[in-house]
Design a protein around this motif. Structure first.
Motif, mmCIF file in Angstrom:
data_model
loop_
_atom_site.group_PDB
_atom_site.id
_atom_site.type_symbol
_atom_site.label_atom_id
_atom_site.label_comp_id
_atom_site.label_asym_id
_atom_site.label_seq_id
_atom_site.Cartn_x
_atom_site.Cartn_y
_atom_site.Cartn_z
ATOM 1 N N LEU A 207 0.866 -1.179 0.000
ATOM 2 C CA LEU A 207 0.000 0.000 0.000
ATOM 3 C C LEU A 207 0.901 1.227 0.000
ATOM 4 O O LEU A 207 1.771 1.367 0.856
ATOM 5 C CB LEU A 207 -0.903 0.012 1.229
ATOM 6 C CG LEU A 207 -1.762 1.267 1.433
ATOM 7 C CD1 LEU A 207 -2.740 1.454 0.287
ATOM 8 C CD2 LEU A 207 -2.506 1.197 2.776
ATOM 9 N N ILE A 208 0.684 2.116 -0.966
ATOM 10 C CA ILE A 208 1.466 3.344 -1.068
ATOM 11 C C ILE A 208 0.549 4.532 -0.810
ATOM 12 O O ILE A 208 -0.523 4.645 -1.417
ATOM 13 C CB ILE A 208 2.123 3.466 -2.454
ATOM 14 C CG1 ILE A 208 3.074 2.274 -2.680
ATOM 15 C CG2 ILE A 208 2.894 4.778 -2.580
ATOM 16 C CD1 ILE A 208 3.706 2.242 -4.053
ATOM 17 N N LEU A 209 0.953 5.385 0.119
ATOM 18 C CA LEU A 209 0.148 6.534 0.505
ATOM 19 C C LEU A 209 0.941 7.821 0.332
ATOM 20 O O LEU A 209 2.172 7.827 0.429
ATOM 21 C CB LEU A 209 -0.295 6.427 1.974
ATOM 22 C CG LEU A 209 -0.987 5.153 2.438
ATOM 23 C CD1 LEU A 209 0.008 4.190 3.049
ATOM 24 C CD2 LEU A 209 -2.069 5.480 3.443
ATOM 25 N N LEU B 109 -1.892 3.914 -4.238
ATOM 26 C CA LEU B 109 -1.948 2.676 -5.000
ATOM 27 C C LEU B 109 -2.031 1.472 -4.072
ATOM 28 O O LEU B 109 -1.318 1.394 -3.076
ATOM 29 C CB LEU B 109 -0.682 2.559 -5.866
ATOM 30 C CG LEU B 109 -0.720 1.640 -7.079
ATOM 31 C CD1 LEU B 109 -1.720 2.125 -8.122
ATOM 32 C CD2 LEU B 109 0.663 1.549 -7.706
ATOM 33 N N VAL B 110 -2.921 0.553 -4.429
ATOM 34 C CA VAL B 110 -3.000 -0.763 -3.792
ATOM 35 C C VAL B 110 -2.407 -1.761 -4.778
ATOM 36 O O VAL B 110 -2.824 -1.816 -5.930
ATOM 37 C CB VAL B 110 -4.456 -1.144 -3.482
ATOM 38 C CG1 VAL B 110 -4.549 -2.600 -3.040
ATOM 39 C CG2 VAL B 110 -5.043 -0.233 -2.420
ATOM 40 N N TYR C 136 -9.923 -4.889 -1.047
ATOM 41 C CA TYR C 136 -9.034 -4.050 -0.245
ATOM 42 C C TYR C 136 -9.284 -2.570 -0.524
ATOM 43 O O TYR C 136 -9.285 -1.747 0.398
ATOM 44 C CB TYR C 136 -7.569 -4.384 -0.558
ATOM 45 C CG TYR C 136 -7.140 -5.769 -0.144
ATOM 46 C CD1 TYR C 136 -7.543 -6.318 1.077
ATOM 47 C CD2 TYR C 136 -6.326 -6.539 -0.968
ATOM 48 C CE1 TYR C 136 -7.152 -7.588 1.452
ATOM 49 C CE2 TYR C 136 -5.925 -7.813 -0.591
ATOM 50 C CZ TYR C 136 -6.346 -8.339 0.623
ATOM 51 O OH TYR C 136 -5.953 -9.592 0.996
ATOM 52 N N MET C 137 -9.502 -2.234 -1.777
ATOM 53 C CA MET C 137 -9.727 -0.834 -2.140
ATOM 54 C C MET C 137 -11.012 -0.280 -1.538
ATOM 55 O O MET C 137 -11.131 0.929 -1.336
ATOM 56 C CB MET C 137 -9.734 -0.701 -3.661
ATOM 57 C CG MET C 137 -8.358 -0.948 -4.295
ATOM 58 S SD MET C 137 -8.408 -1.299 -6.079
ATOM 59 C CE MET C 137 -8.907 0.309 -6.716
ATOM 60 N N PRO D 197 -10.879 8.887 -5.628
ATOM 61 C CA PRO D 197 -10.700 7.570 -6.257
ATOM 62 C C PRO D 197 -9.556 6.788 -5.636
ATOM 63 O O PRO D 197 -8.568 7.357 -5.165
ATOM 64 C CB PRO D 197 -10.410 7.918 -7.723
ATOM 65 C CG PRO D 197 -9.884 9.316 -7.691
ATOM 66 C CD PRO D 197 -10.600 9.995 -6.568
ATOM 67 N N ALA D 198 -9.705 5.481 -5.637
ATOM 68 C CA ALA D 198 -8.631 4.579 -5.234
ATOM 69 C C ALA D 198 -8.131 3.866 -6.481
ATOM 70 O O ALA D 198 -8.919 3.495 -7.352
ATOM 71 C CB ALA D 198 -9.133 3.568 -4.206
ATOM 72 N N PHE D 199 -6.822 3.681 -6.567
ATOM 73 C CA PHE D 199 -6.221 3.002 -7.711
ATOM 74 C C PHE D 199 -5.548 1.723 -7.245
ATOM 75 O O PHE D 199 -5.003 1.653 -6.138
ATOM 76 C CB PHE D 199 -5.197 3.908 -8.401
ATOM 77 C CG PHE D 199 -5.798 5.120 -9.050
ATOM 78 C CD1 PHE D 199 -6.299 5.053 -10.352
ATOM 79 C CD2 PHE D 199 -5.883 6.317 -8.363
ATOM 80 C CE1 PHE D 199 -6.867 6.169 -10.945
ATOM 81 C CE2 PHE D 199 -6.443 7.441 -8.952
ATOM 82 C CZ PHE D 199 -6.939 7.366 -10.247
ATOM 83 N N GLY D 200 -5.589 0.731 -8.093
ATOM 84 C CA GLY D 200 -4.948 -0.535 -7.796
ATOM 85 C C GLY D 200 -4.140 -1.030 -8.978
ATOM 86 O O GLY D 200 -4.370 -0.627 -10.124
#
Length: 216
Positions: A116-118, A125-126, A146-147, A156-159
């Motif tokens: 997990l990058i924050l 990014l997941v 997970y997202m 938005p969440a990105f994976g």
């Protein structure tokens, strides 16, 4: 007491994720443009390093099956480093614990995100990596689940899911007044080597960084 369920075992298909979270594919063509629009150019140094990463991975891959940890060391981590995602402005969490409570179903979902990058308090990014023997169809439902635990669902969440041979990006948006929606990028393959799309993967990783909101 809520029933505790393991995310990797419980979510092995997109239909399972859709049923739990009322998740649907986005139909708006502009929903997920980050994987093909305004991609930053790569420098000559980027291209040389990327070629080395790819060649080294393929030489190991040609010897046979690669375990998940090997995939991470040979291609995922070097790619993230080259994309600038290991810089100090980001926070890196490996095997990040995730818990999702579903009170209406009396369930507690648990799992661990591979990487997990924050940036500040926002998820960048997941990443869900698998071994080379597994299809990305196995990784996508887990990554989406997970997202869903993104603490800032208004953004938005990105994976990114990969088995080393192939890469695919995910975008998820949870709206207050509507069911959550997601979309997938094209599949980016390293094979055959002369048509490898790894350079586009690097460009997308760089592009995603530009759409993460900054802390007020």
């Amino acid at each position: 007491m809520a029933q505790t369920l393991a995310i990797p075992k419980e979510f092995t298909s997109l239909s399972a994720v859709a049923e739990r979270f009322n998740l649907t594919y986005a139909t708006d063509q502009d929903f997920f443009t980050e994987w093909f629009e305004a991609l930053p150019p790569l420098s000559e140094a980027d291209q040389v390093t990327l070629q080395h990463i790819q060649q080294r991975f393929l030489e190991h891959r040609n010897r046979g099956f690669l375990a998940e940890g090997t995939v991470d060391k040979l291609i995922v981590s070097p790619l993230l480093d080259l994309a600038g995602l290991y810089e100090p402005k980001f926070t890196i969490r490996a095997e990040a614990a995730v818990e999702i409570l579903l009170p209406d179903r009396d369930e507690q979902l648990q799992g661990r995100i591979d990487t997990l990058i924050l940036q500040d308090q926002f998820w960048v990014l997941v990443i869900e990596a698998k071994n080379t023997a597994l299809s990305l169809a196995v990784a996508i439902p887990q990554a989406l689940t997970y997202m869903m635990s993104n603490p800032h669902p208004a953004h938005p969440a990105f994976g990114l899911v990969t088995n080393g041979d192939e890469f695919r990006f995910i975008k998820l948006l949870q709206k207050i007044d509507a069911d959550p929606q997601f979309d997938l990028s094209d599949n980016f393959s390293l094979m055959p080597p002369h048509r490898s799309r790894l350079s586009q993967v690097l460009q997308i990783l760089k592009r995603i960084q530009t759409v993460i909101p900054q802390t007020p």
